[in-house]
Write an enzyme that holds these catalytic residues in place. Structure first.
Site, PDB file in Angstrom:
ATOM      1  N   HIS A  21       0.866  -1.343  -0.124  1.00  0.00           N
ATOM      2  CA  HIS A  21      -0.006   0.184  -0.064  1.00  0.00           C
ATOM      3  C   HIS A  21       0.928   1.406  -0.049  1.00  0.00           C
ATOM      4  CE1 HIS A  21      -3.178   2.695   1.145  1.00  0.00           C
ATOM      5  NE2 HIS A  21      -4.114   1.673   0.693  1.00  0.00           N
ATOM      6  N   ASP A  73      -8.188  -5.488  -0.425  1.00  0.00           N
ATOM      7  CA  ASP A  73      -8.727  -6.117  -1.650  1.00  0.00           C
ATOM      8  C   ASP A  73      -8.198  -7.814  -1.585  1.00  0.00           C
ATOM      9  OD1 ASP A  73      -9.783  -4.181  -3.252  1.00  0.00           O
ATOM     10  OD2 ASP A  73      -7.829  -3.511  -3.933  1.00  0.00           O
TER      11      ASP A  73
HETATM   12  N1  ACO Z   1       4.107  -7.662  -4.735  1.00  0.00           N
HETATM   13  C1  ACO Z   1       5.670  -7.705  -4.663  1.00  0.00           C
HETATM   14  N2  ACO Z   1       6.286  -6.692  -4.543  1.00  0.00           N
HETATM   15  C2  ACO Z   1       5.599  -5.549  -4.371  1.00  0.00           C
HETATM   16  C3  ACO Z   1       4.197  -5.411  -4.113  1.00  0.00           C
HETATM   17  C4  ACO Z   1       3.379  -6.493  -4.389  1.00  0.00           C
HETATM   18  N3  ACO Z   1       2.130  -6.392  -4.147  1.00  0.00           N
HETATM   19  N4  ACO Z   1       4.025  -4.212  -3.682  1.00  0.00           N
HETATM   20  C5  ACO Z   1       4.885  -3.476  -3.270  1.00  0.00           C
HETATM   21  N5  ACO Z   1       5.907  -4.202  -4.002  1.00  0.00           N
HETATM   22  C6  ACO Z   1       7.312  -3.993  -4.030  1.00  0.00           C
HETATM   23  C7  ACO Z   1       7.899  -3.132  -5.161  1.00  0.00           C
HETATM   24  O1  ACO Z   1       8.165  -4.138  -6.348  1.00  0.00           O
HETATM   25  C8  ACO Z   1       8.910  -2.139  -4.989  1.00  0.00           C
HETATM   26  O2  ACO Z   1      10.142  -3.001  -4.834  1.00  0.00           O
HETATM   27  P1  ACO Z   1      11.502  -2.396  -5.427  1.00  0.00           P
HETATM   28  O3  ACO Z   1      11.429  -1.078  -4.472  1.00  0.00           O
HETATM   29  O4  ACO Z   1      12.500  -3.626  -5.028  1.00  0.00           O
HETATM   30  O5  ACO Z   1      11.315  -2.177  -6.806  1.00  0.00           O
HETATM   31  C9  ACO Z   1       8.372  -1.797  -3.419  1.00  0.00           C
HETATM   32  O6  ACO Z   1       7.550  -2.846  -3.026  1.00  0.00           O
HETATM   33  C10 ACO Z   1       7.628  -0.529  -3.541  1.00  0.00           C
HETATM   34  O7  ACO Z   1       6.640  -0.801  -4.348  1.00  0.00           O
HETATM   35  P2  ACO Z   1       5.944   0.316  -5.123  1.00  0.00           P
HETATM   36  O8  ACO Z   1       5.146  -0.175  -6.221  1.00  0.00           O
HETATM   37  O9  ACO Z   1       6.941   1.259  -5.922  1.00  0.00           O
HETATM   38  O10 ACO Z   1       4.880   1.274  -4.385  1.00  0.00           O
HETATM   39  P3  ACO Z   1       3.754   2.135  -4.689  1.00  0.00           P
HETATM   40  O11 ACO Z   1       3.532   2.771  -3.322  1.00  0.00           O
HETATM   41  O12 ACO Z   1       4.097   3.033  -5.854  1.00  0.00           O
HETATM   42  O13 ACO Z   1       2.456   1.178  -4.867  1.00  0.00           O
HETATM   43  C11 ACO Z   1       0.734  -0.342  -4.819  1.00  0.00           C
HETATM   44  C12 ACO Z   1       1.492   0.777  -3.850  1.00  0.00           C
HETATM   45  C13 ACO Z   1       0.474   0.026  -5.964  1.00  0.00           C
HETATM   46  C14 ACO Z   1      -0.421  -0.460  -3.792  1.00  0.00           C
HETATM   47  C15 ACO Z   1       1.632  -1.567  -4.700  1.00  0.00           C
HETATM   48  O14 ACO Z   1       2.144  -1.940  -3.641  1.00  0.00           O
HETATM   49  C16 ACO Z   1       1.115  -2.682  -5.520  1.00  0.00           C
HETATM   50  O15 ACO Z   1       1.257  -2.451  -6.834  1.00  0.00           O
HETATM   51  N6  ACO Z   1       0.284  -3.574  -5.056  1.00  0.00           N
HETATM   52  C17 ACO Z   1      -0.182  -4.575  -5.794  1.00  0.00           C
HETATM   53  C18 ACO Z   1      -1.545  -4.046  -6.188  1.00  0.00           C
HETATM   54  C19 ACO Z   1      -2.675  -3.799  -5.141  1.00  0.00           C
HETATM   55  O16 ACO Z   1      -2.855  -4.795  -4.521  1.00  0.00           O
HETATM   56  N7  ACO Z   1      -3.375  -2.623  -5.377  1.00  0.00           N
HETATM   57  C20 ACO Z   1      -4.543  -2.440  -4.419  1.00  0.00           C
HETATM   58  C21 ACO Z   1      -3.949  -1.224  -3.632  1.00  0.00           C
HETATM   59  S1  ACO Z   1      -5.267  -0.882  -2.131  1.00  0.00           S
HETATM   60  C22 ACO Z   1      -6.644  -0.276  -3.048  1.00  0.00           C
HETATM   61  O17 ACO Z   1      -6.573   0.266  -3.946  1.00  0.00           O
HETATM   62  C23 ACO Z   1      -7.734  -0.356  -2.227  1.00  0.00           C
END
Ligand code: ACO
Length: 379
Positions: free
Chosen positions: A264, A315
């Site tokens: 998140h 989710d």
């Molecule tokens: N699975 C694996 N790795 C992850 C995940 C995940 N679900 N979420 C974050 N990471 C990792 C990223 O790969 C990144 O690693 P790195 O620094 O080695 O490249 C690090 O954690 C930071 O992640 P970002 O994607 O840069 O974080 P951001 O704050 O931009 O995105 C988000 C947040 C979109 C929720 C992200 O965690 C994600 O894509 N999760 C999966 C999709 C999801 O569940 N979305 C629902 C969000 S809640 C909602 O909308 C109700």
């Protein structure tokens, strides 16, 4: 040029304060989420989605007579013009449910007598109409996809129970209705997330409410936002067996795949809504004797924590919960729409107060100014 070379630029607008809001507080530690000061955990235990709608739209909990009048209005506004139901049912079978819902809500605007009126009074009335009618549109489409005729709303049932009735044609088990109701409360509001922010950007141009909501639906559809619940269920299905879960997730992580329903932007340690929905999911799973999905989910959760220090967001537990309610997986994100409707509406109304058009800057990285060469002289 690196993003860090540009003063004031934060990719993804991380940590940027883009407005003031009194509607909800999202605590980064994940200890508690509050709507107008009330803890979501308490609202889930003691309140109802309808009461939460009143709270989000008015800023206070209703008195008994206020709530009775509000509930009555919500029930009266459930029906949708038959032409629009027909339109929704006749859209191509392959169309994504979120696209269908977006078209349906966009079309609702043509039937709304106050569509172009942005006064607070009109927007409160439009909010009630939108909250009330969206489940009717969605249920009609679900039935059409099964080749069944749409059902009229049931005036004696609450919001969640009526939705399940309009899908299945029978009054739901109270535990099923309560589980859906709780999920809608959890989805109802969450600060300046991508879809709410989209709605506020559109509202800031003084465009009307239905345009703001259709824009928000477009933002919510993406798998990095609301689309994650649908994707999480496909993942649980692909794993298929608790014995395979650990190896499956470790392999995906080794491939640097994103696991939907985890992580998140704001929460750093946990999402307070996830355990609430997980508990309700387990309750339904035990009642139905179908615990496989939750057994797989427990393993996925454990591995994600130990390997990546990532926790489930709302989710992830919503996905198996909706599956056990017997709803098609493609309806998971539209149910997020049903839940988030009061939050979006509340933010649109709040944006109108002291509004200023949202117009951020970009840092130019293209070529410097150069002379135009006529086509005939170019080589
Ligand atoms: N699975 C694996 N790795 C992850 C995940 C995940 N679900 N979420 C974050 N990471 C990792 C990223 O790969 C990144 O690693 P790195 O620094 O080695 O490249 C690090 O954690 C930071 O992640 P970002 O994607 O840069 O974080 P951001 O704050 O931009 O995105 C988000 C947040 C979109 C929720 C992200 O965690 C994600 O894509 N999760 C999966 C999709 C999801 O569940 N979305 C629902 C969000 S809640 C909602 O909308 C109700």
């Amino acid at each position: 040029m690196m993003p860090s070379d540009v003063p004031g630029y934060s990719p993804g607008l991380e940590d940027v304060i883009a407005g003031l809001s009194g509607i909800s507080k999202v605590d980064p530690e994940g200890d508690e989420l509050i709507y107008y000061g009330y803890k979501v955990s308490q609202l889930c235990e003691q309140s109802s989605f309808e009461e939460v709608c009143y709270l989000l739209l008015n800023g206070t909990l209703p008195l008994k007579n206020e709530f009775t009048a509000f509930q009555k209005k919500l029930i009266e506004e459930r029906s949708v013009p038959s032409k629009l139901i027909q339109y929704i049912c006749e859209l191509p079978k392959e169309a994504h449910y979120m696209d269908v819902l977006r078209s349906g809500i966009s079309n609702l605007s043509h039937y709304d007598p106050q569509c172009e009126d942005n006064s607070k009074e009109a927007e409160l009335a439009k909010s009630i109409r939108l909250i009330a009618k969206v489940p009717t549109l969605l249920a009609a489409r679900i039935r059409a996809q099964k080749g069944a005729k749409p059902l009229a709303p049931h005036a004696k049932l609450g919001h969640a129970a009526n939705f399940l009735y309009m899908v299945n044609g029978t009054e739901p088990d109270p535990d099923f209705a309560k589980a859906l109701d709780v999920s809608l409360i959890c989805y109802a509001e969450h600060g300046f997330n991508a879809s709410t922010f989209t709605a506020r950007v559109i509202a800031s141009t003084l465009s009307e409410m239905h345009s703001c909501i259709t824009g928000a639906i477009g933002a919510l559809k993406g798998p990095l936002h609301g689309g994650a619940n649908e994707q999480a269920m496909y993942m649980l299905q692909e794993i298929g067996d608790p014995a395979k879960a650990e190896g499956w997730i470790k392999e995906k992580l080794a491939q640097k795949a994103k696991i939907m329903g985890f992580g998140h932007r704001v929460y750093k340690k946990k999402d307070a809504r996830a355990p609430i929905l997980k508990n309700w999911g387990w309750k339904l799973a035990k009642k139905l004797g179908q615990t496989k999905w939750h057994e797989i989910a427990e393993i996925v959760e454990r591995v994600m924590m130990s390997e990546k220090k990532l926790f489930p967001n709302v989710d992830f537990p919503a996905a198996p919960l909706y599956y056990l309610l017997g709803l098609p997986i493609e309806v998971d994100t539209p149910l997020f729409v049903v839940g988030r409707m009061p939050g979006w509406c509340a933010h649109i109304i709040e944006q109108r107060v002291g509004n200023r058009i949202m117009r951020p800057e970009s840092h130019y990285t293209g070529p410097q100014a150069r002379d135009y060469i006529p086509l005939i002289k170019r080589s």
